[in-house]
Design a protein around this motif. Sequence first.
Motif, PDB file in Angstrom:
ATOM      1  N   THR A   1       3.934   1.457  -1.238  1.00  0.00           N
ATOM      2  CA  THR A   1       4.506   1.563  -2.580  1.00  0.00           C
ATOM      3  C   THR A   1       3.481   2.110  -3.565  1.00  0.00           C
ATOM      4  N   VAL A   2       2.260   1.595  -3.496  1.00  0.00           N
ATOM      5  CA  VAL A   2       1.201   2.066  -4.388  1.00  0.00           C
ATOM      6  C   VAL A   2       0.908   3.536  -4.129  1.00  0.00           C
ATOM      7  N   SER A   3       0.919   3.927  -2.829  1.00  0.00           N
ATOM      8  CA  SER A   3       0.673   5.329  -2.488  1.00  0.00           C
ATOM      9  C   SER A   3       1.753   6.231  -3.071  1.00  0.00           C
ATOM     10  N   ASN A   4       3.023   5.807  -2.922  1.00  0.00           N
ATOM     11  CA  ASN A   4       4.125   6.597  -3.493  1.00  0.00           C
ATOM     12  C   ASN A   4       4.008   6.665  -5.008  1.00  0.00           C
ATOM     13  N   PHE A   5       3.672   5.527  -5.623  1.00  0.00           N
ATOM     14  CA  PHE A   5       3.521   5.504  -7.074  1.00  0.00           C
ATOM     15  C   PHE A   5       2.378   6.415  -7.509  1.00  0.00           C
ATOM     16  N   THR A   6       1.281   6.401  -6.730  1.00  0.00           N
ATOM     17  CA  THR A   6       0.146   7.260  -7.055  1.00  0.00           C
ATOM     18  C   THR A   6       0.528   8.727  -6.973  1.00  0.00           C
ATOM     19  N   VAL A   7       1.301   9.085  -5.922  1.00  0.00           N
ATOM     20  CA  VAL A   7       1.756  10.474  -5.786  1.00  0.00           C
ATOM     21  C   VAL A   7       2.638  10.865  -6.971  1.00  0.00           C
ATOM     22  N   SER A   8       3.545   9.958  -7.370  1.00  0.00           N
ATOM     23  CA  SER A   8       4.413  10.245  -8.515  1.00  0.00           C
ATOM     24  C   SER A   8       3.596  10.431  -9.792  1.00  0.00           C
ATOM     25  N   ILE A   9       2.616   9.541 -10.000  1.00  0.00           N
ATOM     26  CA  ILE A   9       1.760   9.658 -11.182  1.00  0.00           C
ATOM     27  C   ILE A   9       0.992  10.979 -11.170  1.00  0.00           C
ATOM     28  N   GLN A  10       0.504  11.383  -9.987  1.00  0.00           N
ATOM     29  CA  GLN A  10      -0.211  12.653  -9.895  1.00  0.00           C
ATOM     30  C   GLN A  10       0.702  13.824 -10.213  1.00  0.00           C
TER      31      GLN A  10
ATOM     32  N   HIS B   1       1.200  13.876 -13.858  1.00  0.00           N
ATOM     33  CA  HIS B   1      -0.022  14.372 -14.493  1.00  0.00           C
ATOM     34  C   HIS B   1      -0.111  15.892 -14.383  1.00  0.00           C
TER      35      HIS B   1
ATOM     36  N   GLU C   1       0.833  -1.203   0.000  1.00  0.00           N
ATOM     37  CA  GLU C   1       0.000   0.000   0.000  1.00  0.00           C
ATOM     38  C   GLU C   1       0.866   1.251   0.000  1.00  0.00           C
TER      39      GLU C   1
END
Length: 240
Positions: A158-167, A170, A156
């Motif tokens: 890792t996914v959170s960090n990845f989500t922040v990076s994707i945002q 974007h 979770e």
Amino acid sequence: MTKIVLFLNVIFSILWPEGWAEVVLGTETDEFDFDGLPGAQHEFKIEVGAGKEECFYQKIVAGGKLHISFEVLRGGDGNAALFLLKEEGTEFDILQKTDHIARGGFQYGPFEQTGPYAICLDNTMSRMASKLVYVFLVTYVEEEWSKYRQEIEEVELTVSNFTVSIQNVHESVKDALVHQAQSRMHVIKDWYLITGNNSYIQTWSICQCVVVIMCSGIQVFFVRRLFRGTNVTPTAKPRA
């Protein structure tokens, strides 16, 4: 949904008794694990005949724990009893039990030995009516469950960090698109300005050229008239 998964797992276990296995925490196991959890989870309904007992077996590893609950959905007085039994030779030892109640359950563990344990629903107190009972049970190992939770938290994170990076990416792409749109608007504005200035300069240049040519022609004409002379007088006599 759980019943569909249970049915599919049973079919696959029949068709591929040796090749059907699941990986849990990096270890391949042949035990059914319908939710991918470090343990087993089952929920089902079972019909217990009048004056009878219905038993089923659940394999539990040493050190594991069991949580089981039930509820009588219909039939008779609406009460039943639940037993957890361990087979010892030809006899069964009662490890845990409940009274004849409408709903209940218990927790047991950790178990000392790995093996199948019998879980029985008792309807012997009701001689005339059968009962439909809903059963929910979970088996788990505390250490493996803690490890599983830790892995889930890491995933979770890792996914959170990845989500922040994707945002962030974007947002950067959106800013770049806005900047490109503004640049296009400036380019169009500059093009129209340059085109207008070019037309204005060309028009006035042509007009000024025409004026200059006309002025030059007029000047030449009048200068020539100033120096124009005749060889005879108005009476047609030669000038002296």
